[in-house]
Design an enzyme around this catalytic site. Structure first.
Site, PDB file in Angstrom:
ATOM      1  N   LYS A 126      12.765  39.740 -20.980  1.00 51.29           N
ATOM      2  CA  LYS A 126      13.096  38.544 -21.749  1.00 51.29           C
ATOM      3  C   LYS A 126      14.605  38.450 -22.022  1.00 51.29           C
ATOM      4  CE  LYS A 126       8.694  37.452 -22.440  1.00 51.29           C
ATOM      5  NZ  LYS A 126       8.023  38.519 -21.708  1.00 51.29           N
ATOM      6  N   LYS A 161       8.842  33.739 -28.561  1.00 49.31           N
ATOM      7  CA  LYS A 161       7.913  34.700 -27.961  1.00 49.31           C
ATOM      8  C   LYS A 161       8.409  36.114 -28.216  1.00 49.31           C
ATOM      9  CE  LYS A 161      10.153  33.580 -23.568  1.00 49.31           C
ATOM     10  NZ  LYS A 161       9.967  33.038 -22.205  1.00 49.31           N
ATOM     11  N   ARG A 211       7.671  30.348 -10.286  1.00 56.80           N
ATOM     12  CA  ARG A 211       7.819  31.781 -10.048  1.00 56.80           C
ATOM     13  C   ARG A 211       8.354  31.978  -8.629  1.00 56.80           C
ATOM     14  NH1 ARG A 211       5.791  36.685 -11.622  1.00 56.80           N
ATOM     15  NH2 ARG A 211       6.569  35.971 -13.648  1.00 56.80           N
ATOM     16  N   ARG A 226       3.696  26.874 -11.747  1.00 57.47           N
ATOM     17  CA  ARG A 226       2.545  27.069 -12.641  1.00 57.47           C
ATOM     18  C   ARG A 226       2.536  25.951 -13.680  1.00 57.47           C
ATOM     19  NH1 ARG A 226       4.197  33.191 -13.880  1.00 57.47           N
ATOM     20  NH2 ARG A 226       6.120  32.033 -14.254  1.00 57.47           N
ATOM     21  N   ARG A 234       1.979  26.521 -22.129  1.00 59.17           N
ATOM     22  CA  ARG A 234       2.235  27.635 -21.226  1.00 59.17           C
ATOM     23  C   ARG A 234       1.726  27.352 -19.820  1.00 59.17           C
ATOM     24  NH1 ARG A 234      -1.123  31.883 -24.525  1.00 59.17           N
ATOM     25  NH2 ARG A 234      -2.525  30.091 -24.369  1.00 59.17           N
ATOM     26  N   ASP A 274      11.541  33.382 -13.217  1.00 61.18           N
ATOM     27  CA  ASP A 274      10.888  32.164 -13.696  1.00 61.18           C
ATOM     28  C   ASP A 274      11.935  31.117 -14.013  1.00 61.18           C
ATOM     29  OD1 ASP A 274       8.530  33.560 -13.501  1.00 61.18           O
ATOM     30  OD2 ASP A 274       8.447  34.073 -15.632  1.00 61.18           O
ATOM     31  N   GLU A 282      13.163  33.844 -17.299  1.00 58.41           N
ATOM     32  CA  GLU A 282      12.868  35.285 -17.326  1.00 58.41           C
ATOM     33  C   GLU A 282      13.143  35.896 -15.961  1.00 58.41           C
ATOM     34  OE1 GLU A 282       9.016  36.507 -18.651  1.00 58.41           O
ATOM     35  OE2 GLU A 282       9.071  35.261 -20.455  1.00 58.41           O
ATOM     36  N   ASN A 284      11.412  39.041 -14.100  1.00 60.60           N
ATOM     37  CA  ASN A 284      10.311  39.999 -14.201  1.00 60.60           C
ATOM     38  C   ASN A 284      10.485  41.124 -13.187  1.00 60.60           C
ATOM     39  OD1 ASN A 284       8.118  38.497 -16.024  1.00 60.60           O
ATOM     40  ND2 ASN A 284       9.158  36.998 -14.740  1.00 60.60           N
TER      41      ASN A 284
END
Length: 318
Positions: A126, A161, A211, A226, A234, A274, A282, A284
């Site tokens: 994050k 978050k 993504r 997404r 979300r 993302d 983000e 990941n």
């Protein structure tokens, strides 16, 4: 030479093989006749300054009822493996951190670790995106309620978050005069005992959270967008988001290439970034997902691209 691949992951009996990225990679490894050594965090240990694991040699199948078979249990020296995939899902807690020190011993003996243990420790998913402020939305990382209140006053609508979540867990959208503001912040920060991240709300989320997979610094040109369900903030697939295949836009590809260059320099071979609209949200690196979803839509094997990269790295070490 028969390649020995180790994988550290969550219990294999709990995965969803229809969408699990680790399963996709392992199937490709099996197709290439690798020996696959399955491990969980609890199986790793150090004895007399050497890194070991109580491993299980497994074989996989696409059978939805029984997708793996254990052929042999064996205590191994980690440096006897060629590759170790660190695919344990967050949270990145102290047990996770301890395991990276064990894996680092194997790395120093020449084993390729995906991803580099020190980078897994150094880069919180994050917080990582703040290394690229030119691409990120207004972002605040804090434990203090007053600072978040000031932040929402300026940005009018925000997303908050926890720093250690995944799959869309505990993500809240808050408007400036939301009567639930206090209780949400108290819950997220555990009454100012835990850090959280707050970001300006990006309305382009309605068109999808993209993504993008990056392997060895190079972005894959196909991605998954997404898209949130109706009345949902979300886009995460785990939260019910709909997967839509897309070609990565020119703008997003330019972001991915710059981020990818940094990742490669830091030993991060497999990552998923993302992007919402034009904003990087983000990065990941612990156990990035969506490879299987992309492979289901396009005639491409990202798992094969990854293993090709790793095989070249092995050859350089011989």
């Amino acid at each position: 030479m028969k390649i020995k691949l180790g994988v550290v992951m969550d219990p294999i009996q709990s995965i969803n093989i229809k969408k699990d990225t680790t399963f996709s990679i392992l199937l490709e490894a099996q197709y290439r006749n690798y020996s696959i050594y399955y491990m969980e965090l609890k199986d790793l240990y150090i004895y007399l300054n050497k890194a070991y694991a109580d491993a299980k040699i497994i074989e996989l199948t696409k059978n939805k009822k029984k997708w793996y078979k254990i052929y042999k249990k064996e205590t191994i020296l980690l440096y006897d493996l060629h590759i170790i995939l660190m695919r344990k899902d967050p949270p990145v807690n102290m047990e996770f951190i301890y395991s990276t020190y064990i894996l680092e011993k194997a790395e120093k003996s020449g084993v390729i670790i995906v991803n580099k243990p020190s980078s897994l420790r150094n880069f919180n998913e994050k917080i990582f995106s703040t290394k690229f402020p030119q691409f990120t939305p207004n972002t605040l990382i804090t434990r203090k309620k007053k600072k978040i209140k000031k932040f929402i006053k300026k940005n009018k609508e925000i997303i908050v978050k926890p720093l250690n979540g995944m799959g869309g867990n505990s993500i809240f959208r808050i408007k400036r005069r939301d009567k639930n503001f206090s209780v949400i912040i108290e819950t997220i920060t555990k009454n100012e005992l835990k850090y959280c991240v707050a970001q300006k709300y990006i309305k382009e989320i309605l068109k999808g959270d993209k993504r993008i997979i990056i392997i060895n610094g190079i972005p894959i040109k196909w991605c998954i967008s997404r898209i949130p369900k109706l009345y949902e903030n979300r886009g995460n697939l785990a939260a019910g988001g709909k997967a839509k295949p897309e070609i990565v836009s020119t703008q997003n590809m330019s972001i991915a290439k710059i981020v990818g260059n940094f990742l490669a320099k830091n030993g991060i071979i497999l990552a998923g970034i993302d992007i919402i609209g034009k904003y990087l949200i983000e990065i990941n690196i612990t156990s990035p997902t969506c490879i299987r979803e992309i492979e289901n839509f396009y005639k491409i094997s990202i798992s094969s691209i990854l293993l090709n990269v790793l095989e070249k790295k092995i050859l350089k070490k011989i």
